[in-house]
Motif scaffolding. Structure first.
Motif, short mmCIF file in Angstrom:
data_model
loop_
_atom_site.label_atom_id
_atom_site.label_comp_id
_atom_site.label_asym_id
_atom_site.label_seq_id
_atom_site.Cartn_x
_atom_site.Cartn_y
_atom_site.Cartn_z
N THR A 133 12.49 -8.85 -10.07
CA THR A 133 12.96 -8.79 -8.89
C THR A 133 12.40 -9.65 -7.83
O THR A 133 11.29 -9.89 -7.90
N LYS B 31 21.17 -8.69 -13.48
CA LYS B 31 21.55 -7.44 -13.24
C LYS B 31 22.51 -6.87 -12.12
O LYS B 31 23.10 -6.19 -12.20
N THR C 204 14.13 -0.12 -5.58
CA THR C 204 13.57 -1.49 -6.29
C THR C 204 12.08 -1.89 -5.84
O THR C 204 12.08 -1.98 -4.69
N THR D 149 18.06 -8.83 -9.08
CA THR D 149 17.33 -7.99 -10.16
C THR D 149 17.84 -8.89 -11.44
O THR D 149 19.09 -8.97 -11.54
N THR E 137 12.51 -5.37 -15.73
CA THR E 137 13.32 -6.18 -14.63
C THR E 137 12.48 -6.96 -13.61
O THR E 137 11.37 -6.70 -13.65
N TYR F 292 12.10 -1.23 -16.52
CA TYR F 292 13.44 -0.73 -15.93
C TYR F 292 13.64 0.54 -16.03
O TYR F 292 13.25 1.65 -16.97
N SER G 193 6.98 -8.28 -14.03
CA SER G 193 8.18 -7.59 -14.07
C SER G 193 7.72 -6.27 -13.72
O SER G 193 6.68 -5.77 -14.01
#
Length: 183
Positions: free
Chosen positions: A35, A9, A140, A24, A33, A133, A130
């Motif tokens: 990270t 991403k 983040t 990500t 997502t 999103y 995760s």
């Protein structure tokens, strides 16, 4: 075991640390997502490929083409199955090869960008690690359990200096868990 396919991403700078970046990954539904932190070397490699720099003659691309042309195997998939001491454990599973090859997840992301090799993550691990999103939100979230001990100790010092004792206690607990696991 159910696996979820992840896609690159973005790559983000870590404020106050030029040697690290955050990668990500996103699921196919664009709902969650994952990270994690990468080092400066991978940050530079990913940045070149995501910013339109011509990379066809660079070593990773040349090796990917050479290996693909000279053998009867191709990139099968990358599987992420666990998290140990702050590092995701990933395996490169090549079609036609007998043995899976351990690979850092950050390197696997680079390989995936070059070869279109899919990144598959254990579903339970993905949902545990995760976050939802949030569109193009500039902040983040990074789970504390993906930072190595050295990074955690730096963050602990920052939290204490900022008098964020709740965060400091949380980080200290994570460090304590890791020391108990290592015994």
């Amino acid at each position: 075991m159910k696996f979820i396919q992840l896609y690159f991403k973005s790559l983000s700078e870590v404020v106050g640390n030029d040697n690290l970046a955050v990668i990500t990954l996103i699921d196919s539904d664009h709902r969650r997502t994952l990270t994690f932190v990468c080092d400066n070397d991978i940050k530079l490699q990913l940045a070149m490929r995501t910013n339109g720099v011509q990379c066809a003659k660079r070593l990773p691309e040349v090796l990917a083409r050479a290996v693909g042309m000279s053998t009867d195997w191709s990139c099968g998939k990358i599987e992420v199955c666990s998290l140990v001491a702050g590092e995701y454990q990933a395996l490169l599973l090549l079609q036609g090869a007998d043995t899976p090859l351990p690979i850092r997840l950050s390197d696997a992301v680079l390989l995936s960008l070059i070869t279109d090799c899919p990144i598959m993550m254990d579903g339970q691990l993905f949902y545990k690690q995760s976050s939802v999103y949030m569109g193009n939100d500039s902040k983040t979230l990074i789970p504390v359990n993906i930072l190595d001990d050295k990074q955690l100790e730096k963050e602990l010092e920052k939290a204490v200096n900022a008098e964020n004792y709740h965060l400091a206690a949380y980080i200290q607990e994570e460090l304590k868990k890791r020391k108990n696991i290592g015994k």
